[in-house]
Design a protein around this motif. Structure first.
Motif, mmCIF file in Angstrom:
data_model
loop_
_atom_site.group_PDB
_atom_site.id
_atom_site.type_symbol
_atom_site.label_atom_id
_atom_site.label_comp_id
_atom_site.label_asym_id
_atom_site.label_seq_id
_atom_site.Cartn_x
_atom_site.Cartn_y
_atom_site.Cartn_z
ATOM 1 N N ARG A 11 0.834 -1.207 0.000
ATOM 2 C CA ARG A 11 0.000 0.000 0.000
ATOM 3 C C ARG A 11 0.870 1.259 0.000
ATOM 4 O O ARG A 11 0.568 2.246 -0.672
ATOM 5 N N GLU A 12 1.989 1.201 0.748
ATOM 6 C CA GLU A 12 2.888 2.352 0.797
ATOM 7 C C GLU A 12 3.478 2.645 -0.574
ATOM 8 O O GLU A 12 3.528 3.809 -1.001
ATOM 9 N N ARG A 72 2.223 1.750 -3.473
ATOM 10 C CA ARG A 72 1.146 2.176 -4.376
ATOM 11 C C ARG A 72 0.805 3.649 -4.135
ATOM 12 O O ARG A 72 0.579 4.408 -5.095
ATOM 13 N N ASP A 73 0.788 4.056 -2.870
ATOM 14 C CA ASP A 73 0.514 5.463 -2.554
ATOM 15 C C ASP A 73 1.623 6.366 -3.084
ATOM 16 O O ASP A 73 1.358 7.466 -3.575
ATOM 17 N N ARG A 74 2.883 5.902 -2.972
ATOM 18 C CA ARG A 74 3.990 6.702 -3.489
ATOM 19 C C ARG A 74 3.863 6.934 -4.987
ATOM 20 O O ARG A 74 4.198 8.009 -5.489
ATOM 21 N N ARG A 101 1.086 6.925 -6.579
ATOM 22 C CA ARG A 101 -0.226 7.530 -6.851
ATOM 23 C C ARG A 101 -1.027 6.674 -7.846
ATOM 24 O O ARG A 101 -1.563 7.166 -8.837
ATOM 25 N N SER A 147 -4.097 3.738 -8.119
ATOM 26 C CA SER A 147 -5.227 3.126 -7.418
ATOM 27 C C SER A 147 -5.105 1.613 -7.438
ATOM 28 O O SER A 147 -4.337 1.038 -8.222
ATOM 29 N N GLN A 148 -5.877 0.962 -6.578
ATOM 30 C CA GLN A 148 -5.885 -0.500 -6.570
ATOM 31 C C GLN A 148 -6.343 -1.047 -7.914
ATOM 32 O O GLN A 148 -5.789 -2.034 -8.414
ATOM 33 N N GLU A 181 -3.479 -6.160 0.531
ATOM 34 C CA GLU A 181 -3.117 -5.017 1.364
ATOM 35 C C GLU A 181 -3.703 -5.117 2.776
ATOM 36 O O GLU A 181 -3.119 -4.598 3.731
#
Length: 258
Positions: free
Chosen positions: A6-7, A9-11, A13, A15-16, A34
């Motif tokens: 998740r970290e 993926r957030d970096r 930007r 989406s799932q 996740e």
């Protein structure tokens, strides 16, 4: 594994759903990974890491977190199996003379350098030249190149931003400590602040302007890395070459190193 995924993926930007489409999976499965409700296969971990452009060292960390052995070895540059790599780098560095060139690892430790770089390091304090030499310390330390760099504030800012981008991609306590050390060096030790490239030659990239042997030399930096590395060590090697930013610098280097 889920929290790390998740970290990353957030970096990026992403989406799932977007990650699922890239990795030929489903948003539901990514969500389950996740939240810890599903354990991905080793193949899926590597596939997700590839689509998230995760550095090789951190891909091993994802695998370990998922309960698997590391996939990528970490081989010393001095290992016999790295002989062809060392020979290729040495040939490249030698061919670049008289222009300075250096190979550094992920901690900016100097792996190899050519004669042009050795010439530029003349006058650097001995304690900075003892192995393992560190390129960031040599450049920014008051006993290193810093007093001779005329645009020290600009060049220092460029180098620190480079380290910040690297820190955003990997969790490395040693690299963080190095960053804190070199960023704390005094800034007011450089030479006179002046235009980056003198005369009528406008800079085409931010140069390092440095005094050497009574001359003012201007260089722009290029950095090359290895494509699709399959070893942690190789993935973190970088070949930095300093290209003359004006004709006078090129002529001076050819005179100093015929």
């Amino acid at each position: 594994m889920g929290a790390l995924l998740r970290e990353w993926r957030d970096r990026r930007r992403i989406s799932q759903l977007e990650l699922a489409l890239r990795a030929d999976s489903s948003a539901r499965h990514i969500s389950f990974i996740e939240t810890g409700r599903a354990r991905p296969s080793q193949e899926m971990v590597l596939r997700l890491a590839e689509h998230l452009d995760v550095p090789v060292r951190e891909r091993n960390a994802l695998l370990i977190a998922a309960g698997y052995a590391p996939h990528y070895p970490e081989t010393s540059v001095d290992d016999p199996s790295m002989g062809p790599l060392r020979e290729g780098m040495e040939r490249l560095l030698t061919g670049y003379d008289p222009y300075p060139a250096v190979v550094v690892d992920g901690m900016y430790q100097v792996v190899a350098a050519n004669r042009g770089m050795g010439m530029l390091l003349e006058g650097v304090a001995e304690h900075l030249l003892r192995p393992p030499m560190n390129a960031m310390r040599i450049t920014l330390h008051p006993d290193g190149l810093a007093p001779r760099i005329r645009n020290l504030r600009e060049w220092r800012g460029h180098l620190l931003e480079q380290m910040e981008r690297q820190l955003a991609l990997m969790r490395s306590s040693p690299l963080r400590k190095l960053y804190e050390e070199v960023s704390a060096y005094p800034v007011g030790v450089g030479g006179r602040e002046e235009a980056a490239v003198g005369g009528d030659h406008a800079p085409f990239a931010l140069p390092m302007v440095i005094e050497h042997a009574g001359h003012v030399l201007s260089f722009v930096s290029t950095i090359a890395t290895f494509n699709t590395p399959m070893d942690v060590t190789v993935s973190e090697l970088a070949i930095e070459t300093l290209l003359p930013a004006d004709p006078e610098t090129a002529r001076t280097l050819r005179r100093l190193m015929p």
